[in-house]
Every structure is written in C-alpha cells, then in structure tokens.
Design an enzyme around this catalytic site. Structure first.
Site, short mmCIF file in Angstrom:
data_model
loop_
_atom_site.label_atom_id
_atom_site.label_comp_id
_atom_site.label_asym_id
_atom_site.label_seq_id
_atom_site.Cartn_x
_atom_site.Cartn_y
_atom_site.Cartn_z
N GLY A 268 0.83 -1.20 0.00
CA GLY A 268 0.00 0.00 0.00
C GLY A 268 0.86 1.25 0.00
O GLY A 268 2.05 1.22 0.34
N CYS A 269 0.24 2.36 -0.37
CA CYS A 269 0.98 3.62 -0.45
C CYS A 269 1.44 4.08 0.91
O CYS A 269 2.64 4.35 1.12
CB CYS A 269 0.12 4.68 -1.14
SG CYS A 269 -1.55 4.85 -0.50
#
Lengths: 345, 345, 345, 345
Positions: free
Chosen positions: B148-149
C-alpha cells in the site's frame, strides 16, 4: 468604542478591519503602519475599496492613546515588545497579537524567539487571552496578550482532558498543519506559490516558538504536564489549522464518555463546536469564521485518545479571538460582531 | 518481456503505462478493463495520444497468460482476490496492486476490508513486495503483492529503528497525509474539487485498512512491536504522501547517530534518499518519481524520535514500486526504466 | 420578512442561508429539499452547526406560500420551471435562481437548455433581476428571475459602453473563467479534485447556455448588438469569475475617457467598484462578497477596448444578488445585510 | 555531446537538468551560476539528490567554450544579451532561453523590454527556434534563440490559419492563461502563495513583452498580419499555458475543414497533437511533457474561429523546446530524450 489598529498592513491587521468594519459597537478610528504612511489602506488591500478608505498614519502612541479607547497591536514579535509599553504608559488599553507577551518566563521567550524579552513589569500585568479559558475578569485589564494560532487550536482541543486528568500528561503529541497565511504577508522562497502549490512541507522541526506557549498553559492547568512534542506542517491552502493530537489514556475509556465530557465542557461557549461523535471537522468548515470545531475519540486497540481541532488561523487564531477578547474587555456579549458563518465552499 | 495491464483505466493502470512506455526492456502487450472494451486508452486518458493508442480488451486470463510474460492487476480490492487466482492457475506471473494479498491473516483482512478474503493457497505463496526489504529472492516468484501507499512510506521510515530496536515498540504513532489521487479515479463528495480545494480533512479515523498491513510488517521485523496509531488526512494536492512518525526512544540518542544509522541502512538502495541531517523533505521533491525521501531526528526535551518520509503515492506508493518489483522478478537492475527525476516545481 | 428557501442543500441555497442568517430584516422560516426531508441542514453542511439547525422539509407550495413572504427557488434549471408556477399561483413572491425564467424567447431556451420552456404567462410577468440595471420598479413584482453568474459579470462590464454606443456592437468577445463551484455540488469526472487541481480546462465550447442570456440583455440595451463570442473556462479555484472582454472601438478613445465613463455610470451603485485607472481586479478581491469590480482600458495599437470584471459567482453571481433583489422588492436599502467585506487573503 | 548549463539555479536551468540527465546522447558537463558557486545543485534543488550532484561554477566563457560542445543560457533577459556574445566569440554553440535574441528589431526590444538591445551582429546571425516551423537547416547554426512560452503556444495554434490565409489577419485576439512558474523562481508579492492560491489575476495588461514576438513571427508568415491583442492571466497552478485564440473567418468554413487542415499541417510533427474534432485539451494533459495540444473550431453564429492550444510552459515553452532544438542542431531525431509522457493526474 474607538479603535486604532497598529500594523494595519499585515494580515492580522487586515482581518481586524474586515471584522470591525461590521462591528456594531466599534468605530474604526485610525490605522497605523511603520511604512506606507499617507497611503490609503486600499493601496495595500484593494478589496477594501468602498468599505474602508482611511489613510495609514505613523505610530504616535501619545496621539493614538488620546484618540482611541483600544489599540490592537498587530505587529511582529520583537516589534510589539517595543511598542506596547509606550501604549501602556499612555494609559490606553491594548490587545497585542504578537508572541511577545505570551510567555511569562522571559528566558523561555529569549530561547525560542531569539529576541530580547519585553519589560517584566508590563509582561506581569498582561493577561493571556485564550477567551474560553480566561481565569480572570478582564473588564479592567489593560493589556491582553492574544494567543498564537496553533496554541488556540491545540489548547481548546486539550483543555477538558488535561483539566480532568483523563490523559497521560507525559504522552501528548500534537501534529499540527497550517495554511500558508500563517506565515504572513511577506513573500519568501518557502511560501512562493510555485514551490508551495501541490506540495506539503514540514518546517521548524522541533523548534516552533509556539511549543513553550502550549506547555505554559497546560502546566497552568495541571502542573504535572510534561513537555509536548509539537510537529508543524505547511499545507497548500490559504487559511486553516488542524491539530491532530495523540495521547495515552490513563485508563480504559469510551469515545462516548469523551464526547460527553467535551460537550459539557463547552456547552456555554458559542465559538467552540463539539462535533457529533464519530464525525470530524475539516478546516474549510470554519473558513472565515471565529469557530473552533473539535472532535475526540478513543482507540481501544492502542488505549490512546485522538483529538482533532480546527480553526481559521486568521480569525479564531488571531484577529477574531482578539475581537472576542475586546468584547469581553468592554463587557459586551462576546458574540457581538463575530457571529458570521463560515464561507463554505 | 511482454506485459499486460489489467485495470488500465484506473490511476494505477495509467501510471504503469506512463512508466512502461519508456521502459527499455518492456513491450506493452495489452490493456484490459472490465468496462470500455474496444475503446482506445486515449479515450480515457487523452494525454496518451501519440504515446499509446491501444484498445482496451476484455479480461480473458487464458488469453492474457498465453500472450504475456507478466500481468499487472491494477484492480480494486475485492476484484483482485477473484481475478488473480485465475492468472496464477494459468501459470503467468502476476504483480497485484490491490490490498487483497497483503495481509497473511485472512481474519484481519475481512475485519479491515469488510470483504471476503482471497484463496489461502494462493495468498500463502505470494510475496509482499516492499522492494528494499524483500527477504527472499523473487526471481522465481509467481505472485508479488505490491504494498500500500501509506505502508510504503511508513515502513521505509521505520525499518532501521525497528530492526535495530532503537525505538519503544509500543509507542509508534504515524500521522499520515495524502494527496487526493490516493482516493482513485471515481468522483465522490469527499473528493469533489469544490469541497477539497483549500481544505484539509481527516478521514477513516482509526479505521484505515492500511493499519494491519503496517503492523504485520513491523511484527515480522520485530515480534515485540505493539499496535500502532495511524491517523490519515487528505491534503489539497494531487500526488504525494508524507508520514510524520513519532515514537519514544528507549535510551538517550543523538540526531547524528540516527542519521548515520539511516544512511548506513539505505546506502545500497537507490530509491531511498536519506536527507542531510537537519533538513526535511517535502512531497513535491519526489513528485512523479520513484524516490522515497527520509529524515530522522531526536528531541532531547521529550526523548522522542521523529521521522519524516515522503513518496509519490502513485509511483513509489503504487506503480513505480510495482515496476521496481518487476525488475527484481526478471533479474534486471531495479533502476531500469525508473531513474527519471522528480518533476519540480 | 419571512423567507423560505427551496433547494437548500445546493450551493445556492447554502449561500442564501449564510447571508440571510445575518440579515437584520429577515426571519429564515423554512428550508425545503426534494431529498433529505427530516434531516437537519447541519447534516448536509456541518459548517452551519450553532448557526442554523432547521430541518429540511418537503416542497409544499401551498404551505410555504402561507408561511412565508418570499420564496427563493435555488433549484436546477428544469426544476424551477415546474415549481415556480405553483408558488406564483399561491400568491407568494418568488426569486428564482435557475436559468428557467431568464430567456424571454422560449425557443432560445429550448435550443440552449435542451429542456421544456416554462409557462409563457408566468415567464412574461417575471422581471430579469440584474439589480444595477433594473428598468422597472420591483416593489410590486411577484417573480424575479435572478441572472446567471457569467452574465452578471459580463453585463456589468459591458453596460456603459453598449448603452453609450462606444463599442463596435458586432465585435464583442467574452473570454470567461470560473471557479469550480459554478458547476454545483454534485461530483463529476470534470470536477473531481484529482483531475481539476493544477489544471485549466475549456468547456462547453460555443455551447454555453449563458450565451443567449447575455445577447438578450445587450439587445435590450441596444438592438444593433450582434451575437457575441463567449468562451468559458474552468480555473482550479473554488469561487470567482473573471470575464475578460475584447471589442473594437468605433473611434479613437483614451483609457481615461473610458475610466471616467465607468465611474460616472456606477457612481450610485455601491456593489460595482470601478478600479483606479491602470489597475485591475483579481477574483480573490471580491471573494465571499457581493461586489463586482471592473476595470476598462483602451489599446491604441489595435484600437480595441478591453474590460475586466470579477465577481464571486456564488454571491453577486447568485445568492448575493438574489438578496440584493429581495431588498429592492421589499423597498429597503439594497446594502442591508450585504455590506460584508471580501475574505482576503 | 557535452553540455554546459548557465543559469542552472533558475527554473529553466533546473528543467534542462531534469530532461538532460536522462538524454542518451548528452553528458552534463557543468552547471554555472552568478551566485552559489561552490555549492551543489542539490542545495538549490534537493529533488536532484542521487541524480545530479555537480557543484555550481562561475561563468567563465573561455573555459566553458573549451569544455563543452553546447551551452544553454537559461539566464534572464538583460543578462543573456551580455553573456551570449562572449560565448559566440569563443566559438561554442549556444541556445539562449531568454527574450534577448528573439526580436530582430532592436527598437521593439528596447520599447517592450525596457533594456538595452543586444549586439546587432550577433542578433542577425541568430535563428528563432520555433522548432516545428524552423525555416532553415540549423545543423550549422551557432546561436538559436529559444521562443517564449506564450508565443510557442499561440504560434503553434495560429500557424496553419495564417499560412493558409484562412483568417482575418486584423482580427486576432489571444487570451492567454499561464501557471505561476512562468514568473520564475524569485518570490514576489504577486506570486506569494497566500495571494495567488484560489485566485485569478490579469497582469501586464497590454504590456506583455511577448506581444511583439508573436507579431514578428506572424508577419514573417504573412506580412499582412495586423497587430494582435494579447491578454495575459495568472492561474493558480504551477505549470501550464492555455491560449484561447479568437479571430474572424474570411469566409464561411466548417469545423471539419479546419480540423483537417490542422491534422495535415502537423502530421509530421510528433510534439504537436491535434485533438479529435469537438474535444479540447486541458493543461494537465501536457504537464511535464514536450507536447503542444491543439483544437480548432468554427462558430457559424458569429463567423469566428476559435483555437485552443496548451503546453507546459517549462517544457515545450522553454527547456523542452530548447532540447528539441539541440537535437535538431546536432542532427539527431528531435524526439531523442523527449518522448516521456505527461504526468497525469
């Protein structure tokens, strides 16, 4: 009441004019600036055309004290410390928007501001004006020191928990984010549109001069409060501050308990709006207004409390709260001239 | 290598095209979408005119597996869990950009994502692709789950301290701020320009699905790591994530010690740039690039550590890291096709 | 006077509430919406907490007409045409903010709006409310059709020249730029933050429905006016319209002559501020206010006139002008409740 | 080829570095600045860390000419006029990004730039580098004067019509809008974030120095071209220019005819993308790239033509076009090192 504004060409001064030109009890008597004398305020702020066309005058304390009932000094830190004593000695009442009279400990001032502290005698008689938590009647006060923008948001968010000891006083972390108007009217590389737009910056890391102001007030509420960690960020927006505050809970709590505590604590304070439990404010929802919106919650997984508070840094964080303090000083309803709605969207 | 992109009309897909159309070792074989079949990608993204005019095709795993050496699934959580097994069974290699294969504990997945977890057998054989901290050779791996970012920014910032036990593992607080592209291409009330511009929002308070992902990786590095507090904010900018991380130090430290540790930890990692001690990154300084810039410091007053890390959420936080993982999978230099500079200003 | 707002959940409705909750002569009687009945307005607009907590009600013309002295219909085009006749027949006064009653020629309406035109009888009795140039006493008028945002800016900019024939009436080109709030509250791909931020778009090229409205008014002032070219752009800002208008001069002029003409033309109009010759307004200088700021100049090289006018599209371009019209309808000073300053910066 | 960049700390210089550090045929030889000598470029631009760490050197034309095959002078107008002759005399090839060598008529230069014109002999031998419309082989040219940002967008938009006489040559009105990076790296009141954010400004009204540059090129294409009206606006975005161009048609036309003409005119020009008829470009669709996107249409109602063209002012409007010219000078494919995609969103 007749009001003079010293430092009228800065953003704090301009916001005072915006608010006071509509205030039913105020006559704007004169604007003063260390530069631009003789020019109309419209030259600095064309948006005041038709609303306020007064000329800027030099800063002559004796004359101002004679003509006005109250002086707002919206001057930079380091300037107010020199100007305010002259006004005080002339006997006129003063609300100072700078950081110069906020710290009672002059060593702290000199450490964090890296400037000479103001005169002790005058400092001692000044009152710190976090309006909702004033601990004294200010109807006779001569000098109110208006709080900083970040401290206003952080302290209104923390007050109920610190006062009720529902927080681990050595665990407070304040992650603060501000719009760029907080940096003032003077252009700089940091606030150049091209470098700030679509960008997020952290700045003054662990060195922000509002840190001791927050700690002083918290210690006043509860002497066991430890130092706080205070992180400051510049967000690509004009106005608005959000403080996201994290702290350990001293015992198991519920979000509902905390929410009730906050509603109770601020039920008589028009300008602090506690949000419905489970909802959170954004900065635009107080844009242009004197409101401080607050939410609080509790995380079972980590046993931590999280508080979110937002203000418009130029209104509740500066000129709006200054007018609220003025209303209190002159014994009128604190809402007078301040009950305008946020500008949304 | 021949590459297919599934979910080409989302922002992750578009960013893969932007990067890969310049990658010297890649042939873009086909784009796939559950909608828009038969239309050119230029219809969805006019900025690709003259660069990439392929038509969108339906998602036919058997055909795709036959034509391509690698499939990127840039599809939403809940969709990837259904699609990826089909590709895996066809024997083609896959890099999945969704959240579906990140959490090894399917109960955690179902709790935080509120969707059905993916097939256990496939999940078990997938590798979590935080490239700089891959603990396995991926040249034979069939399925990489791209991080995920937020976890990318937070974990790259935390890794040296957690791995070296230079942090109180029960005190980690991550205050994260993202640009709006993280919310994807679909319009919504929250991401409507009028409501987001000049505004700062807190969202998914204590409920963000990246929380268990961060905790899982930290626990993998050090099983004593406690739950983290993870606060998430929407900043009025298009791209960029900043995580500001606070934690207690287990002993007295100095900023210089920490800085040296970070420089040492990442000296062989091109895409992690440790900033000179006392300076801090802003998000625009990695805009459009695959870099993660990190600073770390220590506060004597509070005995706390503060870490700041920034990435472009669509590049290092999604498609760039996916290409970096692709380079690793195919045994080529991880910088290949990724060493372009940030777009500043 | 008692006021009902129909369409209270749109931006026009919300701006009416913002303005009217401070208006000294107005009681906000009720809010109405085709959806959300029973919910507080605060649910749609949290920024109204503490200011206005009324519940949204259904739209019952008979009941509304009984309870209120005036109805604002801040409803979309195509909806007002159906609602307004019901109010008119009940005998209540109405100010309509949609485009439905602006075009006297129903064929033009149907061509540009692609909707069914409103009832002719009611249309005929409505007055077009460009307040500064009302050609009739409206103290007895039942229905005012409030002008469009673009036409307000363009027409206030063009009026002195067209009325004095100091312009080639077949050469008018209006290049208009608007903030995104003009597109309303409903999210769309065009107004998605990620696609609008840091971007400039041209839209509805040669098809904007405000074109015939501008032409109708100009033709009313001078029947020789030819069709205008009207270019429309979306600027990454929330509020504000700027129209830059170009036209050929019929003879040699000077900028000073034009400036004097404009000052004379608007000397009795508080809300139109002619800028000092050689200076030009920006949109932020009217942000949140009911002002329209105008500059005009002449170019010797090309023998062309250039006019720049700015408004806040939600205030002077919609709800503010509607309140100004209300003040005129009820025979009170048009400034009442509207003399607040722009919010700058 | 070995390249020196003079004026490396400005935005033009930084953008040259961004592009050239990836150019397969270029060695970045040295950076030069009138200030900051001895400091790394990373000090001015932290985003270049790990990409380019060269130190800034003083500007010594003899030394630079000895070490480099080509010099880019990305220096301000008034500085280039003094520097470039020294380089020319040393025999090194030069591409100048300033306005100093664009106007062949030195009186026009002095009138619009209010500076002393450059040496006539050198000016005469320079070639104006609007790459797509170069009228000469530049493989032997010593000095190319790179076009201005606005002229690039406007001229690429106007060329087919002017060259084919399909436009009334005395009716051209160019309404231009730019992002703020066009104003350069130096902070100012106009470009202060707080005053530019959420704001739209018109500036240099009828006085922009790019006016005679546009007129000179148009007159070169068709000597009957009259003076143009050129309106310039600052839009709250970092990069991007849109020119909206209006002109009378000399006869009845159709949008389809115009569209076909444009497609034909630019079919061999990779960097000019004609949009599908009826669709229009926005600035973000060329962000960070060397493309110029153009649409054209015809309005039957007014018999006017409308053209919309967009560029990234720092790329096609400055450093990208300079590299495109470099490629042409050195006889390599003009796309080399420039075929990267726009960064969208």
């Amino acid at each position: 009441m007749k009001v003079a504004i010293v430092g009228a060409t800065g953003y704090g001064g301009a916001e005072l004019i915006r608010i006071l030109q509509q205030h039913p009890e105020v006559t704007l008597q004169s604007y003063h600036s260390s530069s631009h004398q003789g020019a109309s305020i419209v030259h600095s702020y064309p948006h005041f055309q038709a609303l306020s066309g007064m000329e800027l005058k030099a800063i002559d304390p004796a004359q101002i004290a004679q003509d006005a009932d109250l002086v707002f000094t919206a001057t930079p830190s380091g300037v107010s410390s020199e100007l305010v004593p002259a006004f005080v000695k002339e006997g006129v009442r003063v609300i100072d928007l700078s950081g110069d009279f906020r710290l009672k400990d002059t060593q702290q001032y000199e450490k964090w501001y890296k400037k000479n502290a103001p005169e002790e005698a005058i400092l001692k008689n000044s009152v710190y004006g976090l309006t909702e938590w004033l601990d004294t009647d200010v109807t006779e006060t001569q000098l109110i020191s208006n709080p900083g923008c970040y401290p206003t948001a952080a302290l209104l968010g923390l007050a109920p928990l610190v006062k009720h000891q529902l927080i681990d006083l050595n665990s407070i972390i304040i992650d603060a984010k501000t719009g760029v108007s907080g940096a003032g009217k003077n252009p700089s590389a940091v606030t150049h549109f091209t470098e700030m737009n679509d960008n997020l910056k952290v700045y003054k890391v662990l060195e922000h001069q509002h840190t001791p102001e927050i700690e002083q007030v918290l210690a006043g509420w509860n002497p066991n409060t430890g130092p706080v960690t205070f992180g400051t960020h510049l967000v690509p927006m004009t106005r608005g501050i959000m403080t996201t505050i994290y702290a350990n809970a001293p015992k198991k709590l519920t979000a509902a308990q905390l929410s009730e505590l906050y509603h109770d604590s601020y039920q008589d304070n028009y300008f602090v709006r506690i949000r419905e439990q489970g909802t959170y404010p954004s900065t635009k929802e107080v844009y242009g207004s004197n409101f401080c919106d607050v939410s609080v919650t509790y995380d079972e997984r980590t046993n931590r409390i999280m508080i979110v508070s937002v203000i418009d840094n130029l209104v509740k964080g500066a000129s709006g709260q200054a007018v609220q303090n003025m209303n209190r000083m002159f014994g009128i309803d604190e809402k007078t001239g301040l009950a305008f709605a946020p500008v949304f969207p």
